[in-house]
Design a protein around this motif. Structure first.
Motif, PDB file in Angstrom:
ATOM      1  N   ILE A  51       0.846  -1.191   0.000  1.00 45.90           N
ATOM      2  CA  ILE A  51       0.000   0.000   0.000  1.00 45.90           C
ATOM      3  C   ILE A  51       0.886   1.247   0.000  1.00 45.90           C
ATOM      4  O   ILE A  51       2.013   1.235   0.500  1.00 45.90           O
ATOM      5  CB  ILE A  51      -0.963   0.035   1.206  1.00 45.90           C
ATOM      6  CG1 ILE A  51      -0.201   0.119   2.537  1.00 45.90           C
ATOM      7  CG2 ILE A  51      -1.875  -1.196   1.191  1.00 45.90           C
ATOM      8  CD1 ILE A  51      -1.101   0.310   3.755  1.00 45.90           C
ATOM      9  N   LEU A  52       0.349   2.324  -0.574  1.00 51.35           N
ATOM     10  CA  LEU A  52       1.017   3.620  -0.600  1.00 51.35           C
ATOM     11  C   LEU A  52       0.176   4.616   0.178  1.00 51.35           C
ATOM     12  O   LEU A  52      -1.013   4.779  -0.096  1.00 51.35           O
ATOM     13  CB  LEU A  52       1.194   4.110  -2.039  1.00 51.35           C
ATOM     14  CG  LEU A  52       1.787   5.516  -2.192  1.00 51.35           C
ATOM     15  CD1 LEU A  52       3.238   5.550  -1.728  1.00 51.35           C
ATOM     16  CD2 LEU A  52       1.676   5.994  -3.646  1.00 51.35           C
ATOM     17  N   VAL A  53       0.788   5.294   1.145  1.00 55.41           N
ATOM     18  CA  VAL A  53       0.129   6.333   1.929  1.00 55.41           C
ATOM     19  C   VAL A  53       0.657   7.675   1.446  1.00 55.41           C
ATOM     20  O   VAL A  53       1.859   7.950   1.557  1.00 55.41           O
ATOM     21  CB  VAL A  53       0.393   6.152   3.435  1.00 55.41           C
ATOM     22  CG1 VAL A  53      -0.287   7.269   4.221  1.00 55.41           C
ATOM     23  CG2 VAL A  53      -0.085   4.788   3.910  1.00 55.41           C
ATOM     24  N   GLN A  54      -0.223   8.508   0.918  1.00 51.26           N
ATOM     25  CA  GLN A  54       0.185   9.818   0.416  1.00 51.26           C
ATOM     26  C   GLN A  54       0.216  10.837   1.565  1.00 51.26           C
ATOM     27  O   GLN A  54      -0.730  10.939   2.344  1.00 51.26           O
ATOM     28  CB  GLN A  54      -0.798  10.305  -0.653  1.00 51.26           C
ATOM     29  CG  GLN A  54      -0.826   9.466  -1.916  1.00 51.26           C
ATOM     30  CD  GLN A  54       0.326   9.806  -2.862  1.00 51.26           C
ATOM     31  OE1 GLN A  54       1.379  10.271  -2.464  1.00 51.26           O
ATOM     32  NE2 GLN A  54       0.107   9.551  -4.148  1.00 51.26           N
TER      33      GLN A  54
ATOM     34  N   PRO B 230       9.158   2.012  -7.415  1.00 50.84           N
ATOM     35  CA  PRO B 230       9.837   0.844  -7.965  1.00 50.84           C
ATOM     36  C   PRO B 230       8.875  -0.129  -8.663  1.00 50.84           C
ATOM     37  O   PRO B 230       9.259  -0.828  -9.591  1.00 50.84           O
ATOM     38  CB  PRO B 230      10.468   0.191  -6.734  1.00 50.84           C
ATOM     39  CG  PRO B 230      10.588   1.279  -5.726  1.00 50.84           C
ATOM     40  CD  PRO B 230       9.427   2.182  -5.976  1.00 50.84           C
ATOM     41  N   GLU B 231       7.649  -0.172  -8.197  1.00 46.47           N
ATOM     42  CA  GLU B 231       6.607  -1.001  -8.813  1.00 46.47           C
ATOM     43  C   GLU B 231       5.256  -0.434  -8.419  1.00 46.47           C
ATOM     44  O   GLU B 231       5.155   0.371  -7.484  1.00 46.47           O
ATOM     45  CB  GLU B 231       6.722  -2.458  -8.351  1.00 46.47           C
ATOM     46  CG  GLU B 231       6.540  -2.633  -6.846  1.00 46.47           C
ATOM     47  CD  GLU B 231       6.784  -4.054  -6.388  1.00 46.47           C
ATOM     48  OE1 GLU B 231       5.795  -4.714  -5.996  1.00 46.47           O
ATOM     49  OE2 GLU B 231       7.949  -4.500  -6.428  1.00 46.47           O
ATOM     50  N   ARG B 232       4.230  -0.847  -9.126  1.00 47.75           N
ATOM     51  CA  ARG B 232       2.890  -0.375  -8.784  1.00 47.75           C
ATOM     52  C   ARG B 232       2.368  -1.110  -7.557  1.00 47.75           C
ATOM     53  O   ARG B 232       2.797  -2.220  -7.256  1.00 47.75           O
ATOM     54  CB  ARG B 232       1.947  -0.554  -9.978  1.00 47.75           C
ATOM     55  CG  ARG B 232       2.285   0.383 -11.136  1.00 47.75           C
ATOM     56  CD  ARG B 232       1.331   0.215 -12.290  1.00 47.75           C
ATOM     57  NE  ARG B 232       1.661   1.144 -13.378  1.00 47.75           N
ATOM     58  CZ  ARG B 232       1.009   1.191 -14.521  1.00 47.75           C
ATOM     59  NH1 ARG B 232      -0.007   0.359 -14.767  1.00 47.75           N
ATOM     60  NH2 ARG B 232       1.359   2.070 -15.449  1.00 47.75           N
ATOM     61  N   VAL B 233       1.413  -0.471  -6.885  1.00 45.91           N
ATOM     62  CA  VAL B 233       0.948  -0.968  -5.593  1.00 45.91           C
ATOM     63  C   VAL B 233      -0.485  -1.480  -5.690  1.00 45.91           C
ATOM     64  O   VAL B 233      -1.214  -1.198  -6.643  1.00 45.91           O
ATOM     65  CB  VAL B 233       1.039   0.136  -4.520  1.00 45.91           C
ATOM     66  CG1 VAL B 233       2.477   0.612  -4.373  1.00 45.91           C
ATOM     67  CG2 VAL B 233       0.126   1.312  -4.850  1.00 45.91           C
ATOM     68  N   ASP B 234      -0.885  -2.228  -4.662  1.00 48.27           N
ATOM     69  CA  ASP B 234      -2.246  -2.784  -4.624  1.00 48.27           C
ATOM     70  C   ASP B 234      -3.273  -1.749  -4.190  1.00 48.27           C
ATOM     71  O   ASP B 234      -4.437  -1.817  -4.601  1.00 48.27           O
ATOM     72  CB  ASP B 234      -2.285  -3.970  -3.657  1.00 48.27           C
ATOM     73  CG  ASP B 234      -1.365  -5.103  -4.091  1.00 48.27           C
ATOM     74  OD1 ASP B 234      -1.694  -5.777  -5.074  1.00 48.27           O
ATOM     75  OD2 ASP B 234      -0.313  -5.278  -3.447  1.00 48.27           O
TER      76      ASP B 234
ATOM     77  N   SER C 272      -3.241  12.458  -9.362  1.00 48.42           N
ATOM     78  CA  SER C 272      -2.723  11.838 -10.583  1.00 48.42           C
ATOM     79  C   SER C 272      -1.649  10.809 -10.255  1.00 48.42           C
ATOM     80  O   SER C 272      -1.617   9.712 -10.830  1.00 48.42           O
ATOM     81  CB  SER C 272      -2.167  12.904 -11.524  1.00 48.42           C
ATOM     82  OG  SER C 272      -1.719  12.320 -12.732  1.00 48.42           O
ATOM     83  N   HIS C 273      -0.787  11.134  -9.312  1.00 49.93           N
ATOM     84  CA  HIS C 273       0.246  10.190  -8.892  1.00 49.93           C
ATOM     85  C   HIS C 273      -0.377   8.942  -8.275  1.00 49.93           C
ATOM     86  O   HIS C 273       0.091   7.816  -8.505  1.00 49.93           O
ATOM     87  CB  HIS C 273       1.185  10.859  -7.890  1.00 49.93           C
ATOM     88  CG  HIS C 273       2.302   9.990  -7.418  1.00 49.93           C
ATOM     89  ND1 HIS C 273       2.335   9.446  -6.158  1.00 49.93           N
ATOM     90  CD2 HIS C 273       3.430   9.557  -8.046  1.00 49.93           C
ATOM     91  CE1 HIS C 273       3.437   8.722  -6.017  1.00 49.93           C
ATOM     92  NE2 HIS C 273       4.116   8.778  -7.147  1.00 49.93           N
ATOM     93  N   SER C 274      -1.429   9.121  -7.498  1.00 51.50           N
ATOM     94  CA  SER C 274      -2.115   7.972  -6.894  1.00 51.50           C
ATOM     95  C   SER C 274      -2.656   7.034  -7.957  1.00 51.50           C
ATOM     96  O   SER C 274      -2.475   5.810  -7.892  1.00 51.50           O
ATOM     97  CB  SER C 274      -3.255   8.448  -5.985  1.00 51.50           C
ATOM     98  OG  SER C 274      -2.767   9.132  -4.853  1.00 51.50           O
ATOM     99  N   MET C 275      -3.326   7.587  -8.956  1.00 51.70           N
ATOM    100  CA  MET C 275      -3.913   6.759 -10.004  1.00 51.70           C
ATOM    101  C   MET C 275      -2.835   6.031 -10.820  1.00 51.70           C
ATOM    102  O   MET C 275      -2.976   4.858 -11.169  1.00 51.70           O
ATOM    103  CB  MET C 275      -4.784   7.610 -10.913  1.00 51.70           C
ATOM    104  CG  MET C 275      -5.975   8.258 -10.217  1.00 51.70           C
ATOM    105  SD  MET C 275      -7.159   7.051  -9.552  1.00 51.70           S
ATOM    106  CE  MET C 275      -8.017   6.610 -11.064  1.00 51.70           C
TER     107      MET C 275
ATOM    108  N   LYS D 282      -1.662  -0.855  -9.493  1.00 49.95           N
ATOM    109  CA  LYS D 282      -1.688  -2.024 -10.364  1.00 49.95           C
ATOM    110  C   LYS D 282      -3.062  -2.115 -11.039  1.00 49.95           C
ATOM    111  O   LYS D 282      -4.050  -1.565 -10.518  1.00 49.95           O
ATOM    112  CB  LYS D 282      -1.494  -3.302  -9.549  1.00 49.95           C
ATOM    113  CG  LYS D 282      -0.142  -3.488  -8.919  1.00 49.95           C
ATOM    114  CD  LYS D 282      -0.148  -4.778  -8.097  1.00 49.95           C
ATOM    115  CE  LYS D 282       1.197  -5.026  -7.439  1.00 49.95           C
ATOM    116  NZ  LYS D 282       1.159  -6.256  -6.609  1.00 49.95           N
ATOM    117  N   PRO D 283      -3.176  -2.814 -12.163  1.00 59.07           N
ATOM    118  CA  PRO D 283      -4.509  -3.105 -12.694  1.00 59.07           C
ATOM    119  C   PRO D 283      -5.363  -3.783 -11.624  1.00 59.07           C
ATOM    120  O   PRO D 283      -4.900  -4.693 -10.923  1.00 59.07           O
ATOM    121  CB  PRO D 283      -4.214  -4.056 -13.858  1.00 59.07           C
ATOM    122  CG  PRO D 283      -2.835  -3.685 -14.306  1.00 59.07           C
ATOM    123  CD  PRO D 283      -2.102  -3.318 -13.029  1.00 59.07           C
TER     124      PRO D 283
END
Length: 324
Positions: free
Chosen positions: A159-162, A212-216, A228-231, A235-236
């Motif tokens: 997960i990514l926390v903005q 480094p990679e897309r997140v769930d 925009s960065h969040s979207m 990941k698909p």
């Protein structure tokens, strides 16, 4: 009684309406209880109240404070749930059209005494201090609902926390790490990124940085500046859960990316009484404690609110009877 309140709405200079002074001691109506407040935490909602957002001019003066922890008249130590719904509403109170928060209709917690419906006073775990417990009702409950109720994600996923330093963001980092997620965070400054790492984030990146990679899943409270960065970070099939937009509404919805990658966008607001109870148990069992950036006496509320206006926060700001 002593209280910290907004005298009138002031959209352009909210702190000019802040008063530290005296108000009448409230008397609880039937079904409500008096709570002697020991600690209360600051939220962006307090600044909105000072600006007159979500509150009518005739409702001023209004005592600030959504969150708090204190003691009932019989000595029971309690944590307050700030969502007050229609007594006839039978479902999730966050969906009740007539729901309100403390400081929107009812006086808040920045005072010696606050009155709330009896069901809104939950037992405080002995392992939590009053200052720690006072952080739970808004920011931490919002984070708990976003992660465990709304996201549909599982431990082990990324997960990514903005926005790493705010109250909801720091709670998401700590809860996510404790629950077994791989947690990444973004921060505008080296200090904010260092705080995220200190709280357990596995990686911390500059705002807008290529990952480094897309997140769930991505957890959003910032809005326009990070949307925009969040979207682009998902990941698909991934999900973005949003509970706030402190920098305003997004200028583009990224609809093509949304449908082509089958992303999910989920809104989340506060949490239920039952979810607050579960959050308190989780923190007690897991040994998770909120990041408190500053603990001040109630008399220094203006200092804490100014730090929020300036964006100079590193976790929750708490007003406490024991501070100073």
């Amino acid at each position: 009684m002593f209280a910290v309140y907004a005298s009138e709405p002031n959209p352009s200079d909210p702190l000019a309406s802040l008063v530290v002074g005296e108000r009448d001691t409230p008397t609880p109506p039937p079904g409500w209880v008096s709570v002697s407040v020991r600690a209360a935490s600051l939220n962006m909602h307090d600044l909105w109240t000072l600006r007159g957002v979500g509150i009518k001019p005739e409702q001023f003066p209004m005592i600030l404070g959504c969150d708090g922890a204190g003691v009932l008249e019989d000595g029971t130590e309690v944590v307050l749930h700030s969502v007050i719904g229609d007594p006839d509403w039978g479902g999730d109170e966050t969906l009740d059209p007539k729901r309100t928060l403390l400081t929107e209709k009812h006086q808040g917690t920045f005072a010696e005494t606050v009155v709330v419906p009896r069901r809104n006073a939950l037992p405080k775990p002995a392992g939590l201090t009053f200052a720690e417990a006072a952080c739970m009702g808004t920011a931490w409950l919002t984070a708990y609902r976003m992660l465990f109720v709304k996201s549909g994600l599982r431990p082990g996923q990324t997960i990514l926390v903005q926005g790493a330093s705010g109250g909801v963001a720091t709670a998401l980092i700590q809860l996510g790490v404790a629950a077994g997620f791989r947690v990444w965070a973004t921060g505008r400054s080296e200090e904010k990124r260092a705080l995220a790492k200190q709280l357990g984030a596995h990686e911390a990146f500059e705002s807008g940085a290529r990952l480094p990679e897309r997140v769930d899943g991505v957890f959003e409270t910032v809005g326009k500046a990070t949307w925009s960065h969040s979207m682009k970070s998902l990941k698909p099939g991934g999900v973005v859960v949003i509970s706030g937009a402190t920098t305003g509404d997004a200028s583009a919805a990224e609809l093509q990316r949304l449908f082509f990658l089958q992303l999910r966008v989920v809104g989340s607001t506060m949490g239920t009484r039952e979810e607050l109870g579960d959050l308190l148990k989780f923190c007690d069992l897991a040994g998770v404690r909120p990041q408190i950036g500053a603990e001040l006496p109630f008399e220094q509320a203006a200092e804490g609110l100014k730090a929020m206006v300036d964006g100079d926060v590193a976790g929750k700001i708490v007003l406490s009877r024991n501070a100073g």
